[in-house]
Design a protein around this motif. Structure first.
Motif, PDB file in Angstrom:
ATOM      1  N   ILE A  21      97.268  38.757  44.699  1.00  0.00           N
ATOM      2  CA  ILE A  21      97.123  37.890  45.571  1.00  0.00           C
ATOM      3  C   ILE A  21      96.091  37.536  45.943  1.00  0.00           C
ATOM      4  O   ILE A  21      94.864  36.688  44.929  1.00  0.00           O
ATOM      5  N   THR A  22      95.406  36.792  47.545  1.00  0.00           N
ATOM      6  CA  THR A  22      94.552  35.378  47.244  1.00  0.00           C
ATOM      7  C   THR A  22      93.638  36.093  47.986  1.00  0.00           C
ATOM      8  O   THR A  22      93.750  37.606  48.557  1.00  0.00           O
ATOM      9  N   THR A  23      92.149  35.910  48.201  1.00  0.00           N
ATOM     10  CA  THR A  23      91.101  36.562  48.779  1.00  0.00           C
ATOM     11  C   THR A  23      91.429  36.843  50.045  1.00  0.00           C
ATOM     12  O   THR A  23      91.495  37.575  50.698  1.00  0.00           O
ATOM     13  N   LEU A  24      92.106  34.852  50.581  1.00  0.00           N
ATOM     14  CA  LEU A  24      92.358  35.522  51.835  1.00  0.00           C
ATOM     15  C   LEU A  24      93.648  36.246  52.545  1.00  0.00           C
ATOM     16  O   LEU A  24      93.479  36.825  53.456  1.00  0.00           O
ATOM     17  N   GLN A  25      94.394  36.515  51.398  1.00  0.00           N
ATOM     18  CA  GLN A  25      95.471  37.718  52.019  1.00  0.00           C
ATOM     19  C   GLN A  25      94.447  38.953  51.981  1.00  0.00           C
ATOM     20  O   GLN A  25      94.967  39.180  52.620  1.00  0.00           O
ATOM     21  N   TYR A  26      93.925  39.027  50.980  1.00  0.00           N
ATOM     22  CA  TYR A  26      93.548  40.335  50.942  1.00  0.00           C
ATOM     23  C   TYR A  26      92.250  41.036  52.612  1.00  0.00           C
ATOM     24  O   TYR A  26      92.534  41.523  52.978  1.00  0.00           O
ATOM     25  N   GLN A  27      91.697  39.429  52.808  1.00  0.00           N
ATOM     26  CA  GLN A  27      91.123  39.571  53.707  1.00  0.00           C
ATOM     27  C   GLN A  27      91.492  39.597  55.661  1.00  0.00           C
ATOM     28  O   GLN A  27      91.319  40.864  56.425  1.00  0.00           O
ATOM     29  N   LEU A  28      93.108  39.541  54.950  1.00  0.00           N
ATOM     30  CA  LEU A  28      93.484  39.593  56.479  1.00  0.00           C
ATOM     31  C   LEU A  28      94.033  41.222  56.900  1.00  0.00           C
ATOM     32  O   LEU A  28      93.979  41.516  57.757  1.00  0.00           O
ATOM     33  N   LEU A  29      94.606  41.172  55.237  1.00  0.00           N
ATOM     34  CA  LEU A  29      95.427  42.753  54.726  1.00  0.00           C
ATOM     35  C   LEU A  29      94.335  43.405  55.677  1.00  0.00           C
ATOM     36  O   LEU A  29      94.055  44.866  56.330  1.00  0.00           O
ATOM     37  N   LEU A  30      92.830  43.755  55.032  1.00  0.00           N
ATOM     38  CA  LEU A  30      91.085  44.254  55.387  1.00  0.00           C
ATOM     39  C   LEU A  30      91.673  43.904  57.483  1.00  0.00           C
ATOM     40  O   LEU A  30      91.436  45.497  58.032  1.00  0.00           O
ATOM     41  N   HIS A  31      90.998  42.953  57.377  1.00  0.00           N
ATOM     42  CA  HIS A  31      91.177  42.840  58.899  1.00  0.00           C
ATOM     43  C   HIS A  31      92.141  43.435  59.950  1.00  0.00           C
ATOM     44  O   HIS A  31      91.768  43.937  60.989  1.00  0.00           O
ATOM     45  N   VAL A  32      93.754  43.612  59.913  1.00  0.00           N
ATOM     46  CA  VAL A  32      94.413  44.614  60.566  1.00  0.00           C
ATOM     47  C   VAL A  32      94.091  45.424  60.147  1.00  0.00           C
ATOM     48  O   VAL A  32      94.287  46.297  61.220  1.00  0.00           O
ATOM     49  N   ARG A  33      93.924  46.195  59.049  1.00  0.00           N
ATOM     50  CA  ARG A  33      94.007  47.424  59.114  1.00  0.00           C
ATOM     51  C   ARG A  33      92.932  48.124  59.296  1.00  0.00           C
ATOM     52  O   ARG A  33      92.009  48.707  59.857  1.00  0.00           O
TER      53      ARG A  33
ATOM     54  N   ARG B  33      99.594  50.113  50.398  1.00  0.00           N
ATOM     55  CA  ARG B  33      98.926  50.478  48.986  1.00  0.00           C
ATOM     56  C   ARG B  33      98.390  49.316  48.413  1.00  0.00           C
ATOM     57  O   ARG B  33      97.123  49.582  47.965  1.00  0.00           O
ATOM     58  N   CYS B  34      98.187  47.914  48.612  1.00  0.00           N
ATOM     59  CA  CYS B  34      97.312  46.700  48.625  1.00  0.00           C
ATOM     60  C   CYS B  34      96.251  47.074  48.990  1.00  0.00           C
ATOM     61  O   CYS B  34      95.056  47.057  47.454  1.00  0.00           O
ATOM     62  N   LEU B  35      96.263  47.149  49.852  1.00  0.00           N
ATOM     63  CA  LEU B  35      94.932  47.070  50.515  1.00  0.00           C
ATOM     64  C   LEU B  35      93.891  48.161  49.843  1.00  0.00           C
ATOM     65  O   LEU B  35      93.037  47.913  49.361  1.00  0.00           O
ATOM     66  N   LEU B  36      94.553  49.590  51.026  1.00  0.00           N
ATOM     67  CA  LEU B  36      93.410  50.549  49.670  1.00  0.00           C
ATOM     68  C   LEU B  36      92.755  50.598  48.542  1.00  0.00           C
ATOM     69  O   LEU B  36      91.963  50.788  47.492  1.00  0.00           O
ATOM     70  N   ALA B  37      93.895  49.479  46.995  1.00  0.00           N
ATOM     71  CA  ALA B  37      93.699  50.262  46.008  1.00  0.00           C
ATOM     72  C   ALA B  37      92.825  49.142  45.996  1.00  0.00           C
ATOM     73  O   ALA B  37      91.833  49.492  45.078  1.00  0.00           O
ATOM     74  N   LEU B  38      93.157  47.660  46.561  1.00  0.00           N
ATOM     75  CA  LEU B  38      92.161  46.510  46.209  1.00  0.00           C
ATOM     76  C   LEU B  38      90.323  46.973  46.589  1.00  0.00           C
ATOM     77  O   LEU B  38      89.848  46.834  46.536  1.00  0.00           O
ATOM     78  N   ALA B  39      90.521  48.032  48.254  1.00  0.00           N
ATOM     79  CA  ALA B  39      89.811  48.557  48.981  1.00  0.00           C
ATOM     80  C   ALA B  39      88.476  49.056  48.626  1.00  0.00           C
ATOM     81  O   ALA B  39      87.207  48.872  48.277  1.00  0.00           O
ATOM     82  N   ALA B  40      89.421  49.898  47.612  1.00  0.00           N
ATOM     83  CA  ALA B  40      88.591  50.574  46.835  1.00  0.00           C
ATOM     84  C   ALA B  40      88.010  50.147  45.636  1.00  0.00           C
ATOM     85  O   ALA B  40      86.312  50.416  45.564  1.00  0.00           O
ATOM     86  N   GLU B  41      88.386  48.819  45.293  1.00  0.00           N
ATOM     87  CA  GLU B  41      87.455  48.441  44.135  1.00  0.00           C
ATOM     88  C   GLU B  41      86.427  47.636  44.313  1.00  0.00           C
ATOM     89  O   GLU B  41      85.653  47.482  43.993  1.00  0.00           O
ATOM     90  N   HIS B  42      86.975  47.001  46.083  1.00  0.00           N
ATOM     91  CA  HIS B  42      86.128  46.334  46.476  1.00  0.00           C
ATOM     92  C   HIS B  42      84.650  47.258  46.551  1.00  0.00           C
ATOM     93  O   HIS B  42      83.273  46.843  46.561  1.00  0.00           O
ATOM     94  N   LYS B  43      84.831  47.886  46.563  1.00  0.00           N
ATOM     95  CA  LYS B  43      83.802  48.979  47.445  1.00  0.00           C
ATOM     96  C   LYS B  43      82.560  49.275  46.314  1.00  0.00           C
ATOM     97  O   LYS B  43      81.774  49.528  46.868  1.00  0.00           O
TER      98      LYS B  43
END
Length: 139
Positions: free
Chosen positions: A43-55, A114-124
């Motif tokens: 996914i793109t970083t914008l897609q990740y950011q959108l998921l993050l901001h939704v949740r 699932r995508c958000l939580l996996a990516l957020a863990a890596e980002h953290k």
């Protein structure tokens, strides 16, 4: 050069410039790693950011397109297009607000969550000097 007729401010000193430089350096390192993490997940970083901001929207698990546009600092029509791309990818779904039918809520799908939580863990794990984001004490 900023217009100093509207606002008088002290000229930055060497330590201010060093602090700004370090902040920008750390921010850019994080953004680069974020790009790598998101792209590796397909996914793109914008897609990740959108998921993050939704949740991550305060007080609820969804957000409107307008709220997302504000969080992304983007135009509403561009944000709506991003929501559409995420919807096609199966990451989000739109729901009409039951009270105000003009409002459209953006929710994560199970796949998006699932995508958000996996990516957020890596980002953290890469926040490093950004520990203050999580309320960690700095020395």
């Amino acid at each position: 050069m900023p217009n100093d007729t509207n606002k008088k401010s002290a000229m930055p000193e060497k330590h201010d410039l060093e602090a700004m430089s370090i902040f920008r350096y750390e921010l850019r390192k994080f953004l680069r790693v974020s790009e790598e993490i998101s792209n590796a997940a397909g996914i793109t970083t914008l897609q990740y950011q959108l998921l993050l901001h939704v949740r991550g929207f305060p007080g609820r698990k969804w957000a409107t397109v307008g709220e997302l546009a504000e969080r992304l600092q983007a135009a509403a029509n561009g944000t709506a297009a991003l929501v559409s791309r995420c919807e096609v990818a199966g990451l989000v779904t739109r729901k009409t607000d039951k009270i105000d039918r003009r409002q459209v809520q953006v929710h994560l799908t199970a796949k998006g969550e699932r995508c958000l939580l996996a990516l957020a863990a890596e980002h953290k794990a890469h926040y490093g000097s950004f520990g203050w984001v999580f309320g960690e004490k700095t020395n």
